[in-house]
Design an enzyme around this catalytic site. Structure first.
Site, PDB file in Angstrom:
ATOM      1  N   HIS A   1       0.846  -1.206   0.000  1.00 41.03           N
ATOM      2  CA  HIS A   1       0.000   0.000   0.000  1.00 41.03           C
ATOM      3  C   HIS A   1       0.871   1.241   0.000  1.00 41.03           C
ATOM      4  CE1 HIS A   1       0.770  -0.450   4.305  1.00 41.03           C
ATOM      5  NE2 HIS A   1       0.229   0.731   4.555  1.00 41.03           N
TER       6      HIS A   1
ATOM      7  N   HIS B   1       1.415   3.953   1.917  1.00 37.01           N
ATOM      8  CA  HIS B   1       1.959   4.732   3.032  1.00 37.01           C
ATOM      9  C   HIS B   1       3.490   4.823   2.975  1.00 37.01           C
ATOM     10  CE1 HIS B   1      -1.875   4.159   5.648  1.00 37.01           C
ATOM     11  NE2 HIS B   1      -1.976   5.187   4.824  1.00 37.01           N
TER      12      HIS B   1
ATOM     13  N   ASP C   1       5.887   4.708   5.100  1.00 44.15           N
ATOM     14  CA  ASP C   1       6.765   3.755   5.791  1.00 44.15           C
ATOM     15  C   ASP C   1       6.867   2.428   5.038  1.00 44.15           C
ATOM     16  OD1 ASP C   1       4.008   3.458   6.735  1.00 44.15           O
ATOM     17  OD2 ASP C   1       4.795   1.975   8.139  1.00 44.15           O
ATOM     18  N   HIS C   2       6.149   2.320   3.891  1.00 41.14           N
ATOM     19  CA  HIS C   2       6.224   1.127   3.042  1.00 41.14           C
ATOM     20  C   HIS C   2       6.810   1.439   1.662  1.00 41.14           C
ATOM     21  CE1 HIS C   2       3.529  -1.190   5.824  1.00 41.14           C
ATOM     22  NE2 HIS C   2       3.361   0.055   6.236  1.00 41.14           N
TER      23      HIS C   2
ATOM     24  N   HIS D   1      -7.412  -0.744   5.554  1.00 41.76           N
ATOM     25  CA  HIS D   1      -6.388   0.176   6.079  1.00 41.76           C
ATOM     26  C   HIS D   1      -6.213   1.323   5.071  1.00 41.76           C
ATOM     27  CE1 HIS D   1      -2.745   1.478   8.141  1.00 41.76           C
ATOM     28  NE2 HIS D   1      -2.046   1.324   7.041  1.00 41.76           N
TER      29      HIS D   1
ATOM     30  N   ASP E   1      -0.154  -3.768   6.280  1.00 38.74           N
ATOM     31  CA  ASP E   1      -0.834  -3.279   7.487  1.00 38.74           C
ATOM     32  C   ASP E   1      -2.296  -3.705   7.526  1.00 38.74           C
ATOM     33  OD1 ASP E   1       1.571  -2.040   7.993  1.00 38.74           O
ATOM     34  OD2 ASP E   1       0.815   0.013   7.744  1.00 38.74           O
TER      35      ASP E   1
ATOM     36  N   HIS F   1       4.805  -4.700  10.662  1.00 34.73           N
ATOM     37  CA  HIS F   1       5.211  -4.020  11.900  1.00 34.73           C
ATOM     38  C   HIS F   1       5.342  -5.003  13.059  1.00 34.73           C
ATOM     39  CE1 HIS F   1       4.608   0.237  10.617  1.00 34.73           C
ATOM     40  NE2 HIS F   1       3.728  -0.299   9.797  1.00 34.73           N
TER      41      HIS F   1
HETATM   42 FE    FE Z   1       2.825   0.800   8.087  1.00 31.16          FE
HETATM   43 ZN    ZN Z   2       0.126   1.709   6.540  1.00 34.37          ZN
END
Ligand code: FE
Ligand code: ZN
Length: 266
Positions: free
Chosen positions: A55, A57, A59-60, A113, A136, A174
């Protein structure tokens, strides 16, 4: 056999690096940061062949730019989201052949998410157990927050994940298991599998060990977001919501809302 290594990034992310036993070609999942990836590849003499993204975001996806500039990699990601450098847009039922690893992954749409979130599933075979790279969506002991999707979408996605075999290894993005199980114990205090798992996870974390991946069978027994048919969880979710809850979506939505009120980031 396939080997999956978690490259820690930021405070609690895992960037998964998949390779064959003894092989040097790797496929990276959700590289939110290029620096730890490049350091690991260098140290171990590994060559990246592809990037898979669940996805949009940061942090990915934050490391994609630099990794593509460095290595010129194909980027497989959800068709319905903006993913930098995406060369292969993916949706439900698509397959991702990974010839360097001798395996193929299958794509599942798992919105909730985010609107276009996907997961990568590998069926079990001689190369190893079934695996699910779910970003996530499902977390070990929990699930992602509903930033863009509806409870019905997320519960539908989790229902399809729950239908996978118990020995499927859940590679979420995570390290949230300990905090998640703290909530699981509140939601279902008499579930001894949760109590035992929380103790084991606390021990592992004190020793600095990862608690991801975990087998899906353990998630089915302990994760409140896969347990919409557990009587004690339903009773406590109804007490929180202060009304009867009848459908799996209603039960899931109440449990998610309950956890959202508890001042945890996840
Ligand atoms: Fe994440
Ligand atoms: Zn995420």
């Amino acid at each position: 056999m396939l080997t999956v290594q978690g490259i820690p990034a930021f405070d609690d992310n895992y960037i998964w690096s998949i390779r064959t036993n003894g092989g040097t070609d790797v496929v990276l999942v959700d590289p939110g940061d290029a620096e730890p990836v490049i350091a690991t590849l260098h140290a171990q003499g590994l060559t990246p062949r592809a990037i898979l993204v669940t996805h949009h975001h940061g942090d990915h996806t934050g490391g994609i730019d630099e990794l593509v500039a460095h290595y010129g990699l194909p980027v497989y990601g959800p068709a319905r989201e903006h993913i930098p450098h995406r060369s292969h847009p993916l949706g439900e039922g698509d397959t991702v052949p990974l010839p360097e690893l001798g395996t193929t992954l299958r794509v599942m749409d798992v919105p909730g998410h985010t609107r276009g979130h996907i997961a990568f599933h590998r069926a079990g075979d001689a190369l190893g157990p079934p695996m699910l790279f779910c970003g996530d969506t499902l977390f070990t002991g929990g699930c992602g927050r509903l930033f863009e999707g509806t409870p019905a979408q997320m519960q539908g996605a989790l229902q399809r994940i729950r239908a996978l075999p118990d020995d499927t290894l859940v590679y979420c993005a995570h390290e949230y298991t300990e905090a998640n199980l703290g909530f699981a114990r509140i939601a279902e205090p008499h579930n001894t599998a949760i109590i035992e798992r929380l103790a084991a996870v606390r021990t592992a974390r004190r020793q600095g060990l990862p608690t991801v991946p975990a087998p899906l069978g353990l998630e089915k027994a302990t994760n409140p977001f896969l347990r919409w048919d557990a009587p004690e969880l339903i009773k406590n979710a109804e007490a929180f919501a202060d009304r009867p809850l009848t459908t799996p979506v209603e039960i899931f939505a109440a449990v998610r809302h309950w956890k959202d009120t508890l001042d945890q980031p996840i």
